[in-house]
Design a protein around this motif. Structure first.
Motif, PDB file in Angstrom:
ATOM      1  N   ILE A 138       0.856  -1.182   0.000  1.00  0.00           N
ATOM      2  CA  ILE A 138       0.000   0.000   0.000  1.00  0.00           C
ATOM      3  C   ILE A 138       0.892   1.232   0.000  1.00  0.00           C
ATOM      4  CG2 ILE A 138      -1.790   1.256   1.247  1.00  0.00           C
ATOM      5  CD1 ILE A 138      -2.672  -1.376   2.451  1.00  0.00           C
ATOM      6  N   ARG A 139       0.770   2.050  -1.038  1.00  0.00           N
ATOM      7  CA  ARG A 139       1.637   3.206  -1.177  1.00  0.00           C
ATOM      8  C   ARG A 139       1.113   4.356  -0.324  1.00  0.00           C
ATOM      9  NH1 ARG A 139       0.296   7.361  -4.406  1.00  0.00           N
ATOM     10  NH2 ARG A 139       2.475   7.723  -4.916  1.00  0.00           N
ATOM     11  N   PRO A 140       2.019   5.163   0.249  1.00  0.00           N
ATOM     12  CA  PRO A 140       1.580   6.342   1.003  1.00  0.00           C
ATOM     13  C   PRO A 140       1.094   7.438   0.061  1.00  0.00           C
ATOM     14  CG  PRO A 140       3.953   6.271   0.928  1.00  0.00           C
ATOM     15  CD  PRO A 140       3.481   4.995   0.274  1.00  0.00           C
ATOM     16  N   ALA A 141       0.193   8.244   0.560  1.00  0.00           N
ATOM     17  CA  ALA A 141      -0.345   9.359  -0.214  1.00  0.00           C
ATOM     18  C   ALA A 141      -0.509  10.559   0.711  1.00  0.00           C
ATOM     19  CB  ALA A 141      -1.676   8.985  -0.860  1.00  0.00           C
ATOM     20  N   MET A 142       0.099  11.681   0.320  1.00  0.00           N
ATOM     21  CA  MET A 142      -0.040  12.892   1.122  1.00  0.00           C
ATOM     22  C   MET A 142      -1.423  13.489   0.890  1.00  0.00           C
ATOM     23  SD  MET A 142       2.403  16.276   1.256  1.00  0.00           S
ATOM     24  CE  MET A 142       1.868  16.849  -0.362  1.00  0.00           C
ATOM     25  N   VAL A 143      -2.162  13.713   1.962  1.00  0.00           N
ATOM     26  CA  VAL A 143      -3.525  14.198   1.864  1.00  0.00           C
ATOM     27  C   VAL A 143      -3.659  15.518   2.613  1.00  0.00           C
ATOM     28  CG1 VAL A 143      -4.510  11.889   1.592  1.00  0.00           C
ATOM     29  CG2 VAL A 143      -4.229  12.851   3.876  1.00  0.00           C
ATOM     30  N   VAL A 144      -4.581  16.337   2.136  1.00  0.00           N
ATOM     31  CA  VAL A 144      -4.912  17.611   2.775  1.00  0.00           C
ATOM     32  C   VAL A 144      -6.418  17.796   2.695  1.00  0.00           C
ATOM     33  CG1 VAL A 144      -2.704  18.709   2.252  1.00  0.00           C
ATOM     34  CG2 VAL A 144      -4.592  18.902   0.626  1.00  0.00           C
ATOM     35  N   GLN A 145      -6.915  18.691   3.513  1.00  0.00           N
ATOM     36  CA  GLN A 145      -8.316  19.067   3.438  1.00  0.00           C
ATOM     37  C   GLN A 145      -8.435  20.429   2.768  1.00  0.00           C
ATOM     38  OE1 GLN A 145      -9.570  18.474   7.634  1.00  0.00           O
ATOM     39  NE2 GLN A 145     -11.064  17.015   6.804  1.00  0.00           N
ATOM     40  N   GLY A 161     -10.185   3.374  -6.951  1.00  0.00           N
ATOM     41  CA  GLY A 161     -10.336   2.316  -5.962  1.00  0.00           C
ATOM     42  C   GLY A 161      -9.041   1.848  -5.329  1.00  0.00           C
ATOM     43  N   GLN A 162      -7.925   2.471  -5.646  1.00  0.00           N
ATOM     44  CA  GLN A 162      -6.646   2.045  -5.084  1.00  0.00           C
ATOM     45  C   GLN A 162      -6.583   2.389  -3.600  1.00  0.00           C
ATOM     46  OE1 GLN A 162      -3.262   3.609  -7.147  1.00  0.00           O
ATOM     47  NE2 GLN A 162      -1.786   2.893  -5.631  1.00  0.00           N
ATOM     48  N   GLU A 163      -6.095   1.455  -2.815  1.00  0.00           N
ATOM     49  CA  GLU A 163      -5.944   1.683  -1.384  1.00  0.00           C
ATOM     50  C   GLU A 163      -4.625   2.409  -1.127  1.00  0.00           C
ATOM     51  OE1 GLU A 163      -6.047  -0.757   2.887  1.00  0.00           O
ATOM     52  OE2 GLU A 163      -6.162  -1.820   0.971  1.00  0.00           O
ATOM     53  N   VAL A 164      -4.658   3.419  -0.255  1.00  0.00           N
ATOM     54  CA  VAL A 164      -3.482   4.216   0.051  1.00  0.00           C
ATOM     55  C   VAL A 164      -3.323   4.330   1.561  1.00  0.00           C
ATOM     56  CG1 VAL A 164      -3.611   5.560  -2.097  1.00  0.00           C
ATOM     57  CG2 VAL A 164      -4.805   6.362  -0.058  1.00  0.00           C
ATOM     58  N   ARG A 165      -2.162   4.792   1.945  1.00  0.00           N
ATOM     59  CA  ARG A 165      -1.882   5.060   3.367  1.00  0.00           C
ATOM     60  C   ARG A 165      -1.764   6.567   3.528  1.00  0.00           C
ATOM     61  NH1 ARG A 165       3.038   5.408   5.917  1.00  0.00           N
ATOM     62  NH2 ARG A 165       4.071   4.476   4.112  1.00  0.00           N
ATOM     63  N   PRO A 166      -2.779   7.235   4.081  1.00  0.00           N
ATOM     64  CA  PRO A 166      -2.774   8.696   4.162  1.00  0.00           C
ATOM     65  C   PRO A 166      -1.697   9.196   5.121  1.00  0.00           C
ATOM     66  CG  PRO A 166      -4.998   7.808   4.421  1.00  0.00           C
ATOM     67  CD  PRO A 166      -4.054   6.664   4.552  1.00  0.00           C
ATOM     68  N   VAL A 167      -0.910  10.186   4.648  1.00  0.00           N
ATOM     69  CA  VAL A 167       0.113  10.830   5.471  1.00  0.00           C
ATOM     70  C   VAL A 167       0.016  12.331   5.255  1.00  0.00           C
ATOM     71  CG1 VAL A 167       1.679   8.836   5.410  1.00  0.00           C
ATOM     72  CG2 VAL A 167       1.865  10.627   3.655  1.00  0.00           C
ATOM     73  N   ASP A 168       0.592  13.107   6.209  1.00  0.00           N
ATOM     74  CA  ASP A 168       0.625  14.553   6.054  1.00  0.00           C
ATOM     75  C   ASP A 168       1.941  14.978   5.420  1.00  0.00           C
ATOM     76  OD1 ASP A 168       2.495  14.246   8.035  1.00  0.00           O
ATOM     77  OD2 ASP A 168       1.274  15.156   9.611  1.00  0.00           O
ATOM     78  N   ARG A 169       2.208  16.271   5.386  1.00  0.00           N
ATOM     79  CA  ARG A 169       3.412  16.766   4.725  1.00  0.00           C
ATOM     80  C   ARG A 169       4.684  16.362   5.440  1.00  0.00           C
ATOM     81  NH1 ARG A 169       2.197  20.312   0.699  1.00  0.00           N
ATOM     82  NH2 ARG A 169       0.065  21.153   0.682  1.00  0.00           N
ATOM     83  N   ASN A 171       5.089  13.363   6.616  1.00  0.00           N
ATOM     84  CA  ASN A 171       5.097  11.903   6.472  1.00  0.00           C
ATOM     85  C   ASN A 171       4.583  11.203   7.732  1.00  0.00           C
ATOM     86  OD1 ASN A 171       5.455   9.651   4.847  1.00  0.00           O
ATOM     87  ND2 ASN A 171       7.519   9.240   5.637  1.00  0.00           N
ATOM     88  N   ARG A 172       3.682  11.858   8.440  1.00  0.00           N
ATOM     89  CA  ARG A 172       3.052  11.243   9.593  1.00  0.00           C
ATOM     90  C   ARG A 172       1.687  10.727   9.196  1.00  0.00           C
ATOM     91  NH1 ARG A 172       3.732  16.414  13.419  1.00  0.00           N
ATOM     92  NH2 ARG A 172       2.719  17.209  11.524  1.00  0.00           N
TER      93      ARG A 172
END
Length: 367
Positions: free
Chosen positions: A31-38, A348-356, A358-359
């Motif tokens: 599962i690849r990490p993905a940087m997410v924001v609101q 539909g790809q599953e990701v691992r949400p992280v912040d800027r 990498n947390r």
């Protein structure tokens, strides 16, 4: 071995070989990490428009008569004073026209002197009753026609005299020659632009506004201006002028932004950026890196808080800002949007949400 048994044995042999090569366990996809924001509120969104520093008063200078340019006395970038000569036309034609008008004036004056003397003689004869009133009226009319002719010729002489002065183009005010469009030997028509004069005084920034968002701008609206030569320092300003019609080629609306402080060190031709606060008219905004498009339709990847899977979400956007883009429709404030690497995701790809930093990000599903 029968040749009919070979097709049945071969698949079994391959299956045994594959089983011998591995341990029989299914390979688990990482599962690849993905940087997410609101999305941020619109109050934090600022639109930036590039522009150029211009003079508030710009005059297009032209000769009032046509002719051949004999002298060009200034070039682009030259600083000039009021009434300073800028260029000259060949004066031969206007000089000849002036001489012809002067000769016509002399002839009209001589003719008036003659008809005046004739009128005076006829008046004496009329007083002695040696001629009729009709004969005197004829001479009187000739005298009046001579007077009118002299006035006409003198007016034409004044025009010719003025045109002789028009052969020299002079500056209308103190300023800088921003453009030059003439060379020595060139024949120009009356009214053809020769120089553009940027008058000294107030400076403004000329920007172009997109037609899809022109309704959000108005004359007097407060903005801030950043000069390219002074990055990070913003000067307050306001929209002074807004074109009522779009440019036929770029389909943008020209706007002029004036500085509130007349002492801003802005020089002609400098690059600048004008920042406009959206004032809550756009509900949300996302980073530019979060936006992608397919067939001209923009969309973002929204992460499902329950399954951590991404979903392609079409959005309607506004004008691009410096590092963010306003979203008019398609997102909610509680959504989590992938902000980097959007070009490698799939539906539909599953990701691992992280912040800027990498947390890991804990996304709570909305109840």
């Amino acid at each position: 071995m029968s040749r009919h048994a070979l097709p049945r044995i071969l698949p079994l042999t391959l299956a045994l070989l594959l089983a011998a090569c591995g341990n029989g366990e299914q390979v688990q996809q990482s599962i690849r990490p993905a940087m997410v924001v609101q999305p941020q509120p619109a109050a934090d969104a600022v639109e930036a428009y590039p522009g150029e520093v211009r003079a508030r008063f710009e005059s297009e200078l032209a000769f009032r008569i046509g002719g051949k340019v004999s002298k060009r006395l200034v070039d682009s970038g030259a600083r000039v004073k009021k009434d300073q000569p800028l260029a000259e036309l060949d004066p031969e034609d206007v000089r000849l026209q002036l001489e012809a008008s002067r000769a016509q004036v002399a002839a009209a004056e001589a003719n008036l002197k003659l008809v005046r003397a004739e009128r005076d003689r006829y008046r004496t004869l009329l007083d002695r009753q040696l001629i009729s009133h009709s004969q005197f009226d004829t001479v009187e009319n000739q005298y009046r026609a001579g007077e009118a002719r002299l006035k006409q010729i003198r007016a034409e002489f004044n025009v010719a005299n003025n045109q002789a002065g028009y052969a020299v183009l002079r500056s209308q005010a103190d300023g800088v020659i921003s453009t030059r469009r003439v060379e020595v030997g060139q024949v120009v028509a009356a009214g053809q632009t020769v120089f553009t004069l940027a008058a000294d005084g107030e400076r403004e920034v000329l920007i172009s506004l997109p037609e899809q968002s022109i309704d959000r701008f108005r004359i007097g609206q407060d903005v801030s201006v950043e000069l390219w030569s002074q990055p990070g320092q913003r000067f307050p300003g306001r929209i002074r002028e807004l074109s009522p019609a779009a440019d036929p080629q770029s389909r943008t609306y020209a706007a002029r932004v004036s500085f509130k402080d007349a002492k801003v060190p802005a020089e002609l031709g400098q690059s600048a950026r004008v920042f406009v606060q959206v004032n809550g008219e756009v509900p949300l905004s996302v980073p530019l890196s979060a936006l992608t498009a397919e067939a001209g339709s923009p969309y973002v990847w929204v992460v499902d808080p329950e399954s951590s899977r991404v979903k392609r979400t079409p959005v309607r956007i506004g004008a691009y800002g410096e590092d963010r883009v306003p979203v008019l429709e398609g997102l909610k404030a509680e959504d989590w949007v992938v902000a980097a690497g959007v070009q490698v995701l799939r539906e539909g790809q599953e990701v691992r949400p992280v912040d800027r930093a990498n947390r890991a990000v804990k996304m709570l599903a909305k109840e």
